[in-house]
Design an enzyme around this catalytic site. Structure first.
Site, PDB file in Angstrom:
ATOM      1  CB  SER A 130      -2.289  -2.512  -4.698  1.00 31.65           C
ATOM      2  OG  SER A 130      -2.895  -1.341  -5.179  1.00 31.65           O
ATOM      3  CE  LYS A 164       0.722   0.442  -6.277  1.00 31.28           C
ATOM      4  NZ  LYS A 164       0.313  -0.917  -5.891  1.00 31.28           N
TER       5      LYS A 164
END
Length: 825
Positions: free
Chosen positions: A706, A749
């Site tokens: 990611s 996140k």
């Protein structure tokens, strides 16, 4: 292959021994001169050695291996003193190994090694034993012979002829090696005797060993005699007790054993056991009635019967099916966690309807309405530490009116902890599942299995495999503990497991559970939790009254920002408790009557701040991008730094990155290089420049794809000279074609980005649906830019060439971001 050529004269053989010989390593065996030794040869190079020796002079060197586990030892892994032997007989066995008979000729010492192919060879020097005739040698020889005969007499496995044969041996050297070859010597001890040069020393060592062996054999014989006598005594006592029992029966009296049988018979009848358990109990009762209380098995059977009659086979807690009451209880104990609360309310509603309408669920079948067998649920709460996973189980039990029991699985290695030990083992007992059910006192408690992601699996066992039966709705109605050895129904138990991460849970185990994700809290949510739950709990725990202490919202915010950095609220509660204790000291000392906790008081009590406020850095130079990551304790921001220097186009990657993250860095570098002209960069510059990519916090392992977008943007910023917006965070996997692929953990996140003060997040287009899970205050405070390709992300993230730094909000105002931002209002 067979060969049985007759041996030649011993002296002639010794005289004809060459100085260079092939060496056959021996495993767990010491070869002695003058002794015949059978061998089984199976190692290919050793088979080759034997075959070659048959075609030559039949002489080989025998050396003992230092480590028997080595398949083909080298020169340094075998002893340096051994025996030259002649091969007399060789026969090939059906399994392709060779059965070889050799006779030792003389000792030798390895001078130096000649090589190891196709087998070991060495240059050797004969080392004959030193024989010093005299009275002392005769005395040692006679003592050894007498001791050996006594040992033969005490050993039932040795024939009497062996002792008679010893009288015929006159040569002290032959006697020493004959005894050494047949004594129970350890390999190291036998090698030590072989290496002794003096025959006298060999005789002394063997006399010492045989004296010890004689003592052991004598003691063993004594123990056997005593055991035999005890057995005869026990049989006699049994016979007498049987007679006594017959007499007591005639007199109408009962003994202790019979009273115990009567007591347990009554308990078994009252326990209302299932058919299988009742048969087993009656069988054990019959055994108990046939033995005396002094018998070793007596207490074992009593313990087993105690477990059978004390387990809640048919005891069930009555569920409180009042849905409104359940909502009140759950809201009292926990803030938010709406998904979990809704799941429990669904369970209660279905349970209530099933009960009212008389719907029957067959054992071992799964209810379509609930998705669970026998109405028992198996939930798995996954989330970072401190978000309330364990305490949520107690709230569920309170809402349902069920008993609560828990068991920690962290670090467990032995599956017997789950299934129990069989009764053949001393001190056997049921597994912890059955123990917890007994403690709960009902067959349908709320059973919490903590830390299911931290179960050990190694040579000692695999408890996660044992849990498969426990957590399988199609099997756990017939769970069989090894100790009980009868079926116990676990289908009505609500199993709740907790974990910090799903990745370490074995897939078959994960498949049996309904996963409910618990993510971290926002700062606003933490303040509400502190005001509604943590502060009142700590005030009460520290003996304070509500009117004696008050925490301002600013004080709680300071503790959250400067003294804790976590997804949950566990450390926040510790800090609140610390302030309460310090306030108690001042109130007890009558320094004040009411404590008003402000940010200044927090700084005074808790000293210097433990963390800088978790916020993003002000990025002013090219080559730095802010990524978003998920850790074991929630979301976090991740800075990706890139720098360059003159070189040959090499890429250096640091920061303790895993293989997947290193591949993402390589992809990012090559993608930017392929798009150099699009970025306004000379492509030839890459061949003359080395790039160093670093992810700070190098002591922390990092992995995953990611960070690919952040790496591409950092390298693009470095070569284009355009800094990255300091208020933009980004996440997403990037392919070589520049496509941005979806990633996991979007909610955690984004929460981390919000905590860090970021205002905009660039994320994959296919992750746009994950934004629905965000709290309203976070969605209102931030802008989101979903992208399909990295070019779109570069246009948003990089500042225009030679332009002043603009905030993302300003760019949205000018239209540069308006088309790509997501409206979530």
């Amino acid at each position: 292959m067979t060969d049985s050529k007759q041996p030649e004269n011993h002296a002639e053989r010794v005289a004809s021994i060459p100085s260079d010989l092939p060496i056959l390593p021996l495993r767990n065996t010491v070869a002695y001169p003058l002794s015949v030794l059978p061998l089984v040869v199976g190692v290919p190079r050793s088979v080759k050695l034997i075959e070659d020796s048959l075609e030559g002079n039949r002489l080989i060197g025998l050396l003992t291996m230092k480590d028997a586990s080595i398949e083909e030892p080298g020169p340094g892994q075998i002893y340096g003193i051994g025996t030259v032997a002649v091969v007399y007989h060789v026969k090939e066995a059906p399994d392709k190994t060779l059965q070889v008979v050799v006779q030792g000729l003389e000792r030798f010492r390895v001078e130096h090694w000649l090589g190891d192919g196709p087998y070991l060879r060495a240059h050797l020097a004969l080392a004959p034993d030193v024989v010093e005739p005299g009275v002392e040698l005769d005395a040692l020889q006679r003592s050894l012979r007498d001791l050996a005969q006594e040992v033969v007499a005490l050993s039932p496995s040795l024939p009497e002829e062996a002792g008679k044969f010893l009288n015929q041996v006159k040569d002290p050297r032959y006697l020493a090696y004959l005894v050494a070859a047949n004594a129970r010597l350890e390999v190291a001890e036998g090698q030590k005797i072989l290496e002794m040069d003096s025959v006298k020393d060999k005789l002394r060592a063997l006399i010492s060993h045989l004296a010890h062996e004689k003592e052991v054999l004598s003691l063993g014989q004594k123990i056997q005699t005593e055991a035999r006598e005890e057995m005869d005594k026990a049989q006699r006592e049994y016979y007498l007790r049987q007679q006594l029992r017959a007499i007591q029966k005639e007199l109408g009296e009962t003994d202790e054993g019979q009273s115990a049988v009567g007591e347990y018979t009554e308990k078994v009848e009252k326990a209302n056991l299932p058919e299988e358990a009742k048969k087993e109990a009656q069988r054990e009762l019959k055994r108990l009635g046939g033995m005396t209380p002094q018998a070793a098995e007596y207490s074992v059977i009593k313990t087993y019967l105690d477990w059978l009659v004390e387990l809640p086979w048919n005891v069930l807690s009555e569920d409180q099916l009042d849905i409104n009451h359940a909502r009140v209880v759950l809201d009292e104990d926990h803030y938010d966690l709406q998904e979990v609360k809704d799941r429990l309310i669904e369970y209660l509603a279905v349970r209530k309807l099933v009960k009212e309408r008389g719907v029957q669920t067959e054992p071992g079948t799964v209810s379509e309405a609930t998705g669970i067998e026998g109405m028992g649920a198996i939930l798995c709460f996954v989330g970072p530490p401190g978000v309330g996973k364990t305490s949520l189980g107690q709230s569920i039990a309170r809402a349902l009116g069920r008993k609560f029991t828990r068991m920690s699985l962290g670090g467990m290695h032995d599956e017997a902890e789950i299934r129990g030990h069989r009764r053949t083992y001393i001190g056997a007992m049921p597994g912890r599942i059955i123990q917890a059910i007994k403690r709960a006192g009902t067959r349908n408690p709320v059973f919490m299995l903590d830390e299911v992601d931290k179960i050990g699996s190694d040579w000692r066992g695999d408890p996660s495999s044992a849990l498969l039966e426990v957590l399988d709705p199609a099997q756990n109605h017939t769970f069989r503990d090894h100790y009980l050895d009868v079926d116990f129904d676990l289908s009505d138990v609500i199993f709740i497991t907790t974990a910090n991460q799903l990745e370490t849970i074995p897939p078959p185990l994960r498949d049996r559970m309904e996963i409910i994700q618990l993510d971290g809290y926002t700062e606003y949510e933490k303040i509400l939790i502190a005001q509604g739950f943590l502060v009142p709990r700590q005030v009460k725990a520290n003996g304070l009254r509500e009117e004696e202490i008050r925490f301002t919202e600013e004080a709680l915010r300071k503790m959250i920002q400067d003294y804790t950095r976590e997804a949950g609220v566990r450390n926040l509660e510790r800090q609140i408790g610390s302030i309460c204790r310090k306030s108690v000291v001042r109130i007890a000392a009558q320094e004040l009557t009411h404590a008003e906790i402000t940010p200044e008081i927090v700084r005074e009590y808790l000293k210097k701040e433990k963390f800088e406020s978790e916020s993003s850095e002000s990025i002013e130079i090219p080559g730095i991008a802010t990524g978003l990551a998920v850790t074991a304790v929630g979301g976090d921001i991740l800075f990706v730094e890139a720098t360059r220097m003159k070189g040959k186009g090499e890429l250096t990657i640091t920061g303790q990155l895993g293989d997947v993250m290193r591949e993402s860095a390589q992809i990012a570098h090559n993608y930017v290089r392929s798009k150099a002209r699009h970025l306004g960069v000379d492509p030839d510059l890459f061949g003359q420049t080395d790039v160093h990519l670093h992810v700070p916090a190098g002591a922390i392992p990092k992995d995953g794809p990611s960070a690919g977008m952040a790496m591409v943007i950092a390298i693009s910023s470095l070569f284009s000279g355009r800094p990255v917006h300091g208020e933009i965070g980004m996440t997403g996997e990037v392919t070589l074609r520049g496509r941005v692929l979806p990633v996991g953990g979007i909610k955690m996140k984004v929460l981390a980005a919000h905590r860090a003060g970021l205002t905009t997040v660039i994320l994959p287009k296919r992750n746009e649906r994950d934004l629905d899970d965000l709290p309203d205050d976070v969605r209102d405070a931030m802008s989101f830019v979903p992208v399909d390709g990295i070019d779109e992300a570069l246009e948003v993230a990089l500042l225009p060439p030679e332009a002043e730094i603009e905030t993302p909000e300003a760019m949205i105002g000018t239209g540069q971001l308006r088309q790509r931002s997501v409206s979530l209002n």
